[in-house]
Every structure is written in structure tokens, then in C-alpha cells.
Design a protein around this motif. Structure first.
Motif, PDB file in Angstrom:
ATOM      1  N   GLY B  28       0.788  -1.226   0.000  1.00 11.39           N
ATOM      2  CA  GLY B  28       0.000   0.000   0.000  1.00 11.39           C
ATOM      3  C   GLY B  28       0.818   1.273   0.000  1.00 11.39           C
ATOM      4  N   HIS B  29       2.128   1.152   0.137  1.00  8.56           N
ATOM      5  CA  HIS B  29       2.988   2.345   0.127  1.00  8.56           C
ATOM      6  C   HIS B  29       3.282   2.739  -1.316  1.00  8.56           C
ATOM      7  CE1 HIS B  29       4.748   2.354   4.460  1.00  8.56           C
ATOM      8  NE2 HIS B  29       3.438   2.218   4.448  1.00  8.56           N
ATOM      9  N   ALA B  30       2.799   3.900  -1.705  1.00  5.87           N
ATOM     10  CA  ALA B  30       2.949   4.346  -3.088  1.00  5.87           C
ATOM     11  C   ALA B  30       4.343   4.902  -3.378  1.00  5.87           C
ATOM     12  CB  ALA B  30       1.892   5.404  -3.411  1.00  5.87           C
ATOM     13  N   THR B  31       5.018   5.383  -2.359  1.00  2.00           N
ATOM     14  CA  THR B  31       6.323   6.000  -2.579  1.00  2.00           C
ATOM     15  C   THR B  31       7.427   5.044  -2.159  1.00  2.00           C
ATOM     16  OG1 THR B  31       5.339   8.155  -2.129  1.00  2.00           O
ATOM     17  CG2 THR B  31       7.735   8.042  -2.187  1.00  2.00           C
ATOM     18  N   LEU B  32       8.425   4.912  -3.027  1.00  9.63           N
ATOM     19  CA  LEU B  32       9.562   4.023  -2.761  1.00  9.63           C
ATOM     20  C   LEU B  32      10.849   4.798  -3.002  1.00  9.63           C
ATOM     21  CD1 LEU B  32       9.939   0.329  -3.811  1.00  9.63           C
ATOM     22  CD2 LEU B  32      11.786   1.945  -4.314  1.00  9.63           C
ATOM     23  N   TYR B  33      11.811   4.594  -2.124  1.00  9.35           N
ATOM     24  CA  TYR B  33      13.085   5.311  -2.175  1.00  9.35           C
ATOM     25  C   TYR B  33      14.247   4.314  -2.179  1.00  9.35           C
ATOM     26  CZ  TYR B  33       9.923   8.671   0.191  1.00  9.35           C
ATOM     27  OH  TYR B  33       8.861   9.468   0.565  1.00  9.35           O
ATOM     28  N   TRP B  34      15.291   4.661  -2.920  1.00  5.23           N
ATOM     29  CA  TRP B  34      16.565   3.959  -2.822  1.00  5.23           C
ATOM     30  C   TRP B  34      17.608   4.941  -2.277  1.00  5.23           C
ATOM     31  CZ3 TRP B  34      17.522  -1.097  -3.242  1.00  5.23           C
ATOM     32  CH2 TRP B  34      16.633  -1.907  -3.975  1.00  5.23           C
ATOM     33  N   TYR B  35      18.345   4.478  -1.261  1.00  7.95           N
ATOM     34  CA  TYR B  35      19.414   5.260  -0.654  1.00  7.95           C
ATOM     35  C   TYR B  35      20.728   4.476  -0.765  1.00  7.95           C
ATOM     36  CZ  TYR B  35      16.006   8.212   1.884  1.00  7.95           C
ATOM     37  OH  TYR B  35      14.996   9.087   2.233  1.00  7.95           O
ATOM     38  N   ARG B  36      21.817   5.210  -0.730  1.00  3.46           N
ATOM     39  CA  ARG B  36      23.152   4.610  -0.616  1.00  3.46           C
ATOM     40  C   ARG B  36      23.800   5.148   0.649  1.00  3.46           C
ATOM     41  NH1 ARG B  36      27.285   5.498  -5.458  1.00  3.46           N
ATOM     42  NH2 ARG B  36      26.886   7.665  -4.907  1.00  3.46           N
ATOM     43  N   GLN B  37      24.416   4.237   1.399  1.00  2.11           N
ATOM     44  CA  GLN B  37      25.094   4.639   2.628  1.00  2.11           C
ATOM     45  C   GLN B  37      26.525   4.130   2.605  1.00  2.11           C
ATOM     46  OE1 GLN B  37      23.425   3.197   6.342  1.00  2.11           O
ATOM     47  NE2 GLN B  37      24.307   4.910   7.478  1.00  2.11           N
ATOM     48  N   ILE B  38      27.454   5.065   2.518  1.00  2.25           N
ATOM     49  CA  ILE B  38      28.871   4.741   2.572  1.00  2.25           C
ATOM     50  C   ILE B  38      29.246   4.595   4.033  1.00  2.25           C
ATOM     51  CG2 ILE B  38      31.175   5.631   2.082  1.00  2.25           C
ATOM     52  CD1 ILE B  38      29.877   7.025  -0.376  1.00  2.25           C
TER      53      ILE B  38
END
Lengths: 109, 116
Positions: B28-38
Motif C-alpha cells: 500500500g505504500h505508493a512511494t519508494l526510495y533507494w538510498y546509498r550509505q557509505i
């Protein structure tokens, strides 16, 4: 750039309250204060957020000063499992999460 | 409690190889994010989807990174070719949209990538 300032590290004795400060002197009226934590090698975990009133949930309490320029996250009875990096983030409603360096909290027996 | 799922949890690859990561957001979550963590730094946003559409990919290195969310549910992030500097944790997050506003983001466990 992150809009918050946090101490790089803090220690807390197990069973005592952990009070984590955050300065956000340039916060705007529509920006919320969010707290996340990240235990080693895991994804960030949402803790709590607030606009101007103090907030409490099952994990923590958030105290925001009246001028909204600073806040404190309180873990009332810290345990060893609360050892993590704690991120304080100011975010307009619907806006981006911009992470800073956070505070590395070490809970010691 | 619903969670964001990611796979694999760990990936070791050689430079110049292709690598892909998968994310299944909370239902049901319409928003999706990709993050990068160094290592030693906070997560940085790479790309944001609203349903199947990209709404922000300003920080995505488009010469080698691509992301898709074809049916507006799960998503794949690809790197081709991988470089040594891509070694990092790749995090996926999702959020509800209420009255047109993205609400609190919830993160998955991440995929730790090591490029040799």
C-alpha cells in the motif's frame, strides 16, 4: 546539507535515561523534527517525530523547545540493545530525509 | 508488523560486473526510495518513485545506475558496471501518501555490496 547539529558520541549507563540533544536553529515553521536510529549493519529505524508539541510513544519521548530551535530525544530506560547511531532530521511535510552524521550512543552495563 | 523486504542482504562482486538489488515495499505504500550509505556516513537518496514514476533521480549516477518500478510495487536497482567506489549499503524505504503528501519513511534491512 543537514540542518541539524548533534554530538558525535554519547555514553549512557544501562537502565538510566538517555537524553540525546539536537540543535536545529534554522528550522522553518512547516518542518518536522524526525528521529531515526540505526543499529550496526541494519537499516534505519523510525523512532518518533513532532512539529512543536512534545510527543511520546512506546519507544521514546521527544521534547521540542518552545522556540523549536532544539530538541531532545529521551529513551527512558536504556538497554544494551539501544546502542546505535541516532539521527535527528528536520523535514518539511512530504520533503526529503537528509541524514547527517548522527550521534553514536553507547549503552554500557 | 509489515516490513520493507530487500534481497540479497549481502553481495560480493568484481569491478566491471553487473549487480542488481531488489526491494518490496510495505503493502500500500505508493512511494519508494533507494538510498546509498557509505561506511561512516548517513544514507543519501539516490532515487524516489511515486507509483511507477520517477519523481527524483537527481543524485543517481545515470551512467551506470538504473532503477525501475514497472508495476508500481517492487523495485530493482541495477549497477553496470560496478566500480570499487560503489561498495556501500543500499537501502530501500517506502512511505504512504496521504492527501498527496509522503508520510513517514520506513526502511528495509539493506543490501551490503562489496566490489573487489
Amino acid at each position: 546539507d543537514a540542518k541539524t547539529t548533534q554530538p558525535p558520541s554519547m555514553d549512557c549507563a544501562e537502565g538510566r535515561a538517555a537524553n540525546l540533544p539536537c540543535n536545529h536553529s534554522t528550522i522553518s515553521g512547516n518542518e518536522y523534527v524526525y528521529w531515526y536510529r540505526q543499529i550496526h549493519s541494519q537499516g534505519p529505524q523510525y523512532i518518533i517525530h513532532g512539529l512543536k508539541n512534545n510527543e511520546t510513544n512506546e519507544m521514546a519521548s521527544l521534547i521540542i523547545t518552545e522556540d523549536r530551535k532544539s530538541s531532545t530525544l529521551i529513551l527512558p530506560h536504556a538497554t544494551l540493545r539501544d546502542t546505535a547511531v541516532y539521527y535527528c532530521i528536520v523535514r518539511p511535510q512530504g520533503g526529503k530525509l537528509i541524514f547527517g552524521q548522527g550521534t553514536e550512543l553507547s549503552v554500557k552495563p | 508488523e509489515a516490513e520493507v523486504a530487500q534481497s540479497p542482504r549481502y553481495k560480493i562482486t568484481e569491478k566491471s560486473q553487473a549487480v542488481a538489488f531488489w526491494c518490496d515495499p510495505i503493502s500500500g505504500h505508493a512511494t519508494l526510495y533507494w538510498y546509498r550509505q557509505i561506511l561512516g556516513q548517513g544514507p543519501e537518496l539516490l532515487v524516489q518513485f511515486q507509483d511507477e514514476s520517477v519523481v527524483d533521480d537527481s543524485q543517481l549516477p545515470k551512467d551506470r545506475f538504473s532503477a525501475e518500478r514497472l508495476k508500481g510495487v517492487d523495485s530493482t536497482l541495477k549497477i553496470q558496471p560496478a566500480e570499487l567506489g560503489d561498495s556501500a549499503m543500499y537501502l530501500c524505504a517506502s512511505s504512504l501518501v496521504l492527501a498527496g503528501v509522503q508520510e513517514t519513511q520506513y526502511f528495509g534491512p539493506g543490501t551490503r555490496l562489496l566490489v573487489l
